[in-house]
Write a protein that holds these residues in place. Sequence first.
Motif, mmCIF file in Angstrom:
data_model
loop_
_atom_site.group_PDB
_atom_site.id
_atom_site.type_symbol
_atom_site.label_atom_id
_atom_site.label_comp_id
_atom_site.label_asym_id
_atom_site.label_seq_id
_atom_site.Cartn_x
_atom_site.Cartn_y
_atom_site.Cartn_z
ATOM 1 N N THR A 159 0.827 -1.278 0.064
ATOM 2 C CA THR A 159 0.078 -0.052 -0.047
ATOM 3 C C THR A 159 0.774 1.224 0.109
ATOM 4 O OG1 THR A 159 -0.055 0.127 2.484
ATOM 5 C CG2 THR A 159 -1.830 -1.129 1.405
ATOM 6 N N THR A 160 0.136 2.409 -0.248
ATOM 7 C CA THR A 160 0.936 3.875 -0.200
ATOM 8 C C THR A 160 0.519 4.442 1.065
ATOM 9 O OG1 THR A 160 -0.770 5.011 -1.305
ATOM 10 C CG2 THR A 160 0.873 3.872 -2.713
ATOM 11 N N ASN A 161 0.761 5.748 1.387
ATOM 12 C CA ASN A 161 0.176 6.566 2.448
ATOM 13 C C ASN A 161 -0.956 7.344 2.330
ATOM 14 O OD1 ASN A 161 2.647 5.623 4.044
ATOM 15 N ND2 ASN A 161 3.844 7.249 3.056
ATOM 16 N N SER A 162 -1.582 6.932 0.955
ATOM 17 C CA SER A 162 -2.771 7.641 0.814
ATOM 18 C C SER A 162 -3.856 6.484 0.504
ATOM 19 C CB SER A 162 -2.548 8.397 -0.510
ATOM 20 O OG SER A 162 -4.123 8.845 -1.022
ATOM 21 N N SER A 163 -5.188 6.845 1.117
ATOM 22 C CA SER A 163 -6.269 5.994 0.993
ATOM 23 C C SER A 163 -7.293 6.575 -0.087
ATOM 24 C CB SER A 163 -6.899 5.839 2.458
ATOM 25 O OG SER A 163 -7.168 7.070 3.116
ATOM 26 N N THR A 164 -6.923 7.960 -0.548
ATOM 27 C CA THR A 164 -7.943 8.157 -1.643
ATOM 28 C C THR A 164 -7.430 8.318 -3.055
ATOM 29 O OG1 THR A 164 -7.397 10.523 -0.875
ATOM 30 C CG2 THR A 164 -9.146 9.490 0.313
ATOM 31 N N SER A 165 -6.228 8.025 -3.429
ATOM 32 C CA SER A 165 -5.450 8.082 -4.510
ATOM 33 C C SER A 165 -4.249 7.107 -4.705
ATOM 34 C CB SER A 165 -4.977 9.548 -4.730
ATOM 35 O OG SER A 165 -3.745 9.811 -3.690
ATOM 36 N N GLY A 166 -3.987 7.059 -5.814
ATOM 37 C CA GLY A 166 -2.874 5.904 -6.301
ATOM 38 C C GLY A 166 -3.340 4.746 -6.416
ATOM 39 N N GLY A 167 -2.582 3.557 -5.902
ATOM 40 C CA GLY A 167 -2.933 2.208 -6.079
ATOM 41 C C GLY A 167 -2.498 1.243 -5.033
ATOM 42 N N ILE A 168 -3.164 0.087 -4.937
ATOM 43 C CA ILE A 168 -2.698 -0.996 -4.051
ATOM 44 C C ILE A 168 -2.572 -2.172 -4.810
ATOM 45 C CG2 ILE A 168 -3.972 -2.414 -2.225
ATOM 46 C CD1 ILE A 168 -5.944 0.055 -1.999
ATOM 47 N N GLY A 169 -1.517 -2.693 -4.535
ATOM 48 C CA GLY A 169 -0.909 -3.890 -5.347
ATOM 49 C C GLY A 169 -0.770 -5.143 -4.437
ATOM 50 N N ILE A 170 -1.397 -6.058 -5.209
ATOM 51 C CA ILE A 170 -1.700 -7.577 -4.558
ATOM 52 C C ILE A 170 -0.819 -8.436 -5.717
ATOM 53 C CG2 ILE A 170 -2.949 -9.333 -4.005
ATOM 54 C CD1 ILE A 170 -5.363 -7.115 -3.735
ATOM 55 N N SER A 171 -0.108 -9.271 -4.979
ATOM 56 C CA SER A 171 0.655 -10.327 -5.857
ATOM 57 C C SER A 171 0.112 -11.634 -5.460
ATOM 58 C CB SER A 171 2.411 -10.142 -5.508
ATOM 59 O OG SER A 171 2.798 -11.368 -6.269
ATOM 60 N N PHE A 172 -0.342 -12.586 -5.942
ATOM 61 C CA PHE A 172 -0.847 -14.141 -5.788
ATOM 62 C C PHE A 172 0.423 -14.762 -6.224
ATOM 63 C CE2 PHE A 172 -4.816 -11.386 -6.399
ATOM 64 C CZ PHE A 172 -5.351 -11.942 -5.021
ATOM 65 N N ALA A 173 0.860 -15.633 -5.213
ATOM 66 C CA ALA A 173 1.992 -16.555 -5.345
ATOM 67 C C ALA A 173 1.440 -17.606 -6.090
ATOM 68 C CB ALA A 173 2.492 -16.886 -3.890
ATOM 69 N N GLY A 174 0.291 -18.230 -5.995
ATOM 70 C CA GLY A 174 -0.095 -19.581 -6.771
ATOM 71 C C GLY A 174 -0.335 -19.223 -8.195
ATOM 72 N N SER A 175 -0.765 -18.427 -8.612
ATOM 73 C CA SER A 175 -1.068 -18.118 -10.116
ATOM 74 C C SER A 175 -0.156 -17.032 -10.793
ATOM 75 C CB SER A 175 -2.513 -17.392 -10.180
ATOM 76 O OG SER A 175 -2.553 -16.025 -9.613
ATOM 77 N N GLY A 176 0.469 -16.481 -9.791
ATOM 78 C CA GLY A 176 1.517 -15.228 -10.378
ATOM 79 C C GLY A 176 0.915 -14.056 -10.900
ATOM 80 N N ASP A 177 -0.253 -14.037 -10.471
ATOM 81 C CA ASP A 177 -1.280 -12.645 -11.004
ATOM 82 C C ASP A 177 -0.599 -11.478 -10.328
ATOM 83 O OD1 ASP A 177 -2.705 -14.202 -12.697
ATOM 84 O OD2 ASP A 177 -4.517 -13.924 -11.591
ATOM 85 N N ALA A 178 -0.483 -10.325 -11.000
ATOM 86 C CA ALA A 178 -0.067 -9.180 -10.507
ATOM 87 C C ALA A 178 -1.182 -8.082 -10.827
ATOM 88 C CB ALA A 178 1.185 -8.496 -11.227
#
Length: 427
Positions: A159-178
């Motif tokens: 996550t970043t330091n902003s909760s109203t702008s930017g993005g949130i990244g999720i990396s799934f280990a099983g599928s490799g989905d980014a």
Amino acid sequence: MSDSTARPTTERKDAVRFRSTSLALVGVLTIGLAACTGAPADTSADTATDTPSPGDGHGAIAGAEEVAEPPLGLTAIDPTGTVTHLDLLDESVTGIGEIAAPRAMTTDGRYLFADVGDGVEIVDSGVWTWDHVDHFHYYRAAPALLGAVDGDGSPTIATTNSSTSGGIGISFAGSGDAVLLDTEALSKGEIREQFRLQRDPHTGLVVPVGSFALITEAVDGVGARVVGYTAEGEPTGLEETCAAPAGTRTTRVGAVIGCADGALLAHVDDGELTVERIPYPADTPAGAVASFDNREGRPTVAGLASPTDIRLLDTRARTWTLLTAPAPLVHVTAVDDEDGHLLALAEDGRMLVLSAADGSLIAETAPLVAASLSEGAAPVLVADQQRAYLSAPSEKRLFEIDYADAARIARTFDTPTDPAFVAETGR
């Protein structure tokens, strides 16, 4: 750095310095009465050049109420998936709903991201702070269960330091989905994927950086490099080697990514995604830092390369400090205050207060969480500018510790059930 310019906060409820309380609230909520009365992280001493340019609205969204002080609270998920919120201003409790039983949880101070085995369920606490560098805006809205992001395998969330702008990244280990989520959409109750990219499965990272993201790519199932992408999922052409990438934390300066030979520091300059390499000093033993932690918003982060190998990274100075711990540790976090405090949890259950200058022991507690560690539970150690909070799942307690006063136990709260997944929200 001095905390004299910290943002305003609710007065602590610790006039009686030593007490043990058994509360009638839901077990995990009892944690919040101690854990969230601390002052928010002091970020006002940092310079404007380290903060993304503010957008219109000062962090406000439709339906949110601007309030005069940080709406500090505790949003909690118990082991069965019951989600509740404790308002620390009036101590009222709000039931938010039910999700699947979580396996792990990550937070950015507003949202809770719960690993539920087949994806990530997202909870909006409804309280947040917007940083305008020299002052702050505080908001309250209705809490909500926002839904789930499907995925295969254990997710790693950045996550970043902003909760109203930017993005949130999720990396799934099983599928490799980014996956990169749109934080602005999330603030309005919508889960919107800005991109979902396919990679070779591995335990990797998707790290948001302004309107960009860095994602790890693997060779033979192990992360080997990071690659830059726009928020639309288009490659920027930036690529940096990073052997065994692990651990990320966003500071006011930029996003840190740990590598076997040091760290990468990512930030946006003149609209361009930039990555700086900060190698370990010469002759440093090899070893990546698995995770970084710090007092929210401060420029220095801390991590462990081994149980006695502490590594501090000052993202403003771009320098490492390598310390030897006085005892084997399981966790370390940088307070980054003017007295240079470093907090650590020892393998025997003690909380240690160390000097960030030389690693020497300043103070320590008794073995407060020995049973939790021996039983494989996961105590959580959190630092703010005045107190540390240590959860004790097996002991069914939470300790509030004044680390600047010889590690004095300021308050102890007994909880009917184990304090499983909790997050301080509203700052």
